[in-house]
Design an enzyme around this catalytic site. Sequence first.
Site, PDB file in Angstrom:
ATOM      1  N   TYR A 144       4.191  -6.403  24.103  1.00 12.26           N
ATOM      2  CA  TYR A 144       3.814  -6.669  22.717  1.00 12.26           C
ATOM      3  C   TYR A 144       3.614  -5.327  22.023  1.00 12.26           C
ATOM      4  O   TYR A 144       2.628  -4.642  22.253  1.00 12.26           O
ATOM      5  CB  TYR A 144       2.550  -7.514  22.683  1.00 12.26           C
ATOM      6  CG  TYR A 144       2.119  -8.014  21.315  1.00 12.26           C
ATOM      7  CD1 TYR A 144       2.898  -7.835  20.175  1.00 12.26           C
ATOM      8  CD2 TYR A 144       0.911  -8.686  21.170  1.00 12.26           C
ATOM      9  CE1 TYR A 144       2.495  -8.294  18.945  1.00 12.26           C
ATOM     10  CE2 TYR A 144       0.491  -9.163  19.939  1.00 12.26           C
ATOM     11  CZ  TYR A 144       1.287  -8.963  18.828  1.00 12.26           C
ATOM     12  OH  TYR A 144       0.876  -9.432  17.609  1.00 12.26           O
ATOM     13  N   LYS A 172       7.951  -8.504  22.325  1.00 13.24           N
ATOM     14  CA  LYS A 172       7.526  -9.113  21.066  1.00 13.24           C
ATOM     15  C   LYS A 172       7.303  -7.965  20.093  1.00 13.24           C
ATOM     16  O   LYS A 172       6.387  -7.159  20.278  1.00 13.24           O
ATOM     17  CB  LYS A 172       6.249  -9.932  21.251  1.00 13.24           C
ATOM     18  CG  LYS A 172       5.696 -10.505  19.941  1.00 13.24           C
ATOM     19  CD  LYS A 172       4.337 -11.165  20.148  1.00 13.24           C
ATOM     20  CE  LYS A 172       3.756 -11.611  18.808  1.00 13.24           C
ATOM     21  NZ  LYS A 172       2.370 -12.155  18.948  1.00 13.24           N
TER      22      LYS A 172
END
Length: 304
Positions: A144, A172
């Site tokens: 992330y 992500k």
Amino acid sequence: MASPTGTSDAPFGRALTAMVTPFASDGAVDYEGAQRLAAYLVDEQRNDGLVVNGTTGESPTTSDEEKVRILRAVVEAVGDRATVVAGAGTNDTRHSVELAEAAERAGAHGLLVVTPYYNKPPQEGLLRHFTAVADATGLPVMLYDIPGRAGVPITIETLFRLAEHPRIAAVKDAKGDLFAGSQVMASTDLVFYSGDDLLNLPWLSVGAAGYVSVVGHVVGAELASMADAYRSGDVENALAVHRQLLPVVSAIMTRTQGAIMVKAALKLVGQDAGCVRPPLVDATEEQITALREDLITGGLKLVD
């Protein structure tokens, strides 16, 4: 535990929502509410994956024990028909490893591991941190990358090195650098997911497999339709849906913290997920009035 919706080109599914954590009026976790919400997101909002215990799930204010119970509840509710990804990232490598191991025992299909926040490690520190977490379990890992909150980005060079790990499968991206993401996708097997609802369609256009959404709580079906249209070559319809949802995205993602506004939005569509925990505060009446107008403009049907 194998993911029920993952594929080689979309290992965590394609349409994921970063799920809020429902709380009761006294602030306790509502585990049955979490199961109801998970089923609604999968069965009615067309999500084929859920991220639990992420920032939108208010992970900074839930205990490790609560995280495990939330994860088990969601896996029990939808784990046979949706990929359940457990947030396991902190700014402490040892703690992140412990959360990853607990998530695997609880039945998660994958892990979301955020860049360590606040302490701003150098890139070598990021490499070692992510590698340690990926080494700790047999689960696939989604990195992330969110420098706006973490304070440091994952550079292209570090992503190239992390891509060599057999269980680091995806990113992500909430950095918003589509060119950098394109370079990584062109040179590695890392799969990208949009981590910013403002850029879901642009990310699809440069090769992202899907998205991890917040607004997917209330317009997940519309987002899935947009993505389906784009992948089928109907760019005009995908763009039309993207534009239709602009008021919804703006209302939830640009006015104040996302978990605050999406819980208010859920209440307006009849899926009450309760309050937020301090230091967050619930949406004001003024914010709710503006939110109601924007949701209606975006085509949502609200409860009275």
